[in-house]
Scaffold this active site. Structure first.
Site, PDB file in Angstrom:
ATOM      1  N   PRO A   1       0.830  -1.572  -0.634  1.00 46.19           N
ATOM      2  CA  PRO A   1       0.025  -0.258  -0.215  1.00 46.19           C
ATOM      3  C   PRO A   1       0.771   1.348  -0.061  1.00 46.19           C
ATOM      4  CG  PRO A   1       0.104  -1.342   2.163  1.00 46.19           C
ATOM      5  CD  PRO A   1       0.286  -2.302   1.155  1.00 46.19           C
TER       6      PRO A   1
ATOM      7  N   TYR B   1       3.907   9.224  -7.845  1.00 51.22           N
ATOM      8  CA  TYR B   1       2.922   9.289  -7.039  1.00 51.22           C
ATOM      9  C   TYR B   1       1.504  10.236  -7.621  1.00 51.22           C
ATOM     10  CZ  TYR B   1       0.720   9.701  -2.186  1.00 51.22           C
ATOM     11  OH  TYR B   1       0.197   9.760  -0.548  1.00 51.22           O
TER      12      TYR B   1
ATOM     13  N   LYS C   1      -1.875   3.029  -4.941  1.00 55.13           N
ATOM     14  CA  LYS C   1      -1.375   2.717  -6.327  1.00 55.13           C
ATOM     15  C   LYS C   1      -2.385   1.551  -6.462  1.00 55.13           C
ATOM     16  CE  LYS C   1       1.544   4.809  -8.140  1.00 55.13           C
ATOM     17  NZ  LYS C   1       0.425   6.507  -7.459  1.00 55.13           N
TER      18      LYS C   1
END
Ligand code: FAD
Ligand code: DHB
Length: 395
Positions: A297, A389, A301
């Site tokens: 985690p 990100y 994503k």
């Protein structure tokens, strides 16, 4: 009385992010689908999971007309804070990526919006079914059979089956000739929900000798925090006082910032693994989301990757119904795997960068700190982290 078989174009197995986004994307192209889901609507809408949406996922929700509540209730952050060696370093993603932001809008809120809109559009979702089975996947008339919530048998006759049934589902088992690659991490995450005001206006990712910690949010009144734990630890091993003392130590800084405590009302342990199935299609069956791949985690994503698969699959199906050509669908696995492996790489990188690995020694620890130091002082390195990100563009 056995129910009459129902005819639809695409039978979707699983009402998670992959299945629900797929149903909406198909509907936009005038393609019919029916979803079967083993859990009840309440369970699907009440399960706490991921929290962060990539920018293009947010844009897609708006494109699909599903973004109204998100625009009102989500938290939009310019960037994140990386904390290590007692110091905080802000990464301004908005500046580094030309305006892309971090959107904190929990998975179950996304699912509530998608389910309500699908039902309002006249779509069908059979919740609480069991005994789901797929048949004739090698033919152009596959079927999905199930037992509905009243114990009556049901059957969907369709052109395609989308296996969106998550990591524990059975769809993957139908993919002949597949190879599965897995990587296990020697840690897990203890996730908690707390009644407290936010301690910071953005997410804080902390590396500390005692282990990783993450400060996230859910609402002005509820906060989400995570703590690195052992891979086989149970939530019951962590009394509240231990959780707070670990969080204080791992998140401590020299700049006077403090963590606000509150009542912990939910605790759970999340396992960490990377997993990829190298084939995502067999005959008329196509896998999407966790059914085909898992990421740890840390890079946030998992949900976004499930939605990306749904986008690629909807494109292939739209092309089929427009041209009757299976060519684009034939490239589905290859198209998805490119993005999946990039997300696997980023999640693996973020995980190793921020966690304390009991199998590693002082050398690796110093290398990770040097990597963090590089990321927060080099615009090139910061941009590389930022663009991954907030989400790489869809092909
Ligand atoms: P799922 O969300 O798993 O949906 C699959 C659906 O299929 C489920 O509703 C299931 O009930 C249903 N189903 C299963 N079998 C059948 C069947 N035989 N017939 C019909 N229906 C079936 N990601 C992050 O990015 N950040 C996080 O913090 C994070 N936390 C997580 C915590 C947990 C406990 C878990 C399990 C996952 C977490 N993830 C996180 C990952 C993220 O939630 C998933 O990547 C995402 O839910 C994948 O969506 P999906 O639609 O592929 O699968
Ligand atoms: C959350 C989860 C993540 O995995 C992450 O990297 C950031 C935030 C969350 O649940 O808020």
């Amino acid at each position: 009385m056995p129910t009459e078989p129902h005819r639809t174009q695409v039978a979707i197995v699983g009402a998670g992010p992959a299945g629900l986004f797929l149903a909406h994307l198909l509907h936009r192209h005038g393609i019919e689908s029916v979803i079967v889901e083993t859990r009840s609507r309440e369970e699907v809408e009440g399960t706490i999971r991921a929290g962060v949406l990539e920018q293009w996922t947010v844009d897609l929700m708006h494109d699909l007309g599903l973004g109204e509540r998100m625009a009102r209730e989500a938290h939009f952050h310019r960037g994140i804070t990386l904390r290590f060696a007692g110091e905080s370093h802000h990464l301004d993603f908005e500046a580094l990526t030309g305006g892309k932001r971090v959107t904190v809008y929990p998975q179950h809120e996304v699912l509530k919006d998608l389910i309500a809109a699908r039902l309002a559009d006249g779509g069908t979702i059979h919740f609480g079914v069991r005994d789901v089975e797929m048949h004739d996947l090698g033919s152009d008339r596959p079927r999905v059979t199930y037992t509905d919530g009243d114990g009556e048998p049901g059957e969907l006759r369709c052109d395609f089956v989308a296996g969106c049934d998550g990591s524990q589902g059975s769809a993957r088992g139908h993919i002949e000739g597949r190879t599965e690659v897995q990587h296990l991490y020697p840690f897990g995450w203890l996730g908690i929900l707390v009644e407290a005001p936010p301690s910071h206006h953005e997410l804080i990712y902390a590396r500390h000798e005692r282990g990783f910690a993450l400060l996230s949010t859910r609402s002005p009144e509820i906060q989400r925090l995570y703590l690195q734990c052992g891979p086989t630890d149970r939530a019951a091993d962590y009394p509240d006082a231990l959780i707070w003392s670990e969080l204080h130590r791992r998140l401590e800084t020299v700049d006077g910032w403090t963590l606000t405590e509150g009542r912990i009302f939910q605790k759970g342990v999340i396992g960490m693994r990377s997993f990829v199935c190298d084939r995502m299609q067999h005959g008329r069956l196509f896998l999407a989301g966790d059914a085909a791949h898992i990421v740890p985690p840390t890079g946030a994503k998992g949900l976004n990757l499930a939605v990306a698969d749904a986008v690629y699959l909807s494109r292939g199906l739209e092309c089929f119904y427009r041209t009757r050509s299976l060519e684009e669908l034939g490239r589905y696995t290859e198209t998805c795997l490119r993005r999946i492996w990039r997300a696997e790489r980023f999640s693996w990188y973020m995980t190793n960068l921020l966690h304390t690995n009991p199998a590693e020694g002082p050398f690796e620890h110093r290398i990770r700190l040097a990597d963090l130091d590089y990321v927060v002082h080099s615009p090139a390195a910061a941009t590389a982290l930022a663009e991954n990100y907030v989400g790489l563009p869809l092909d």
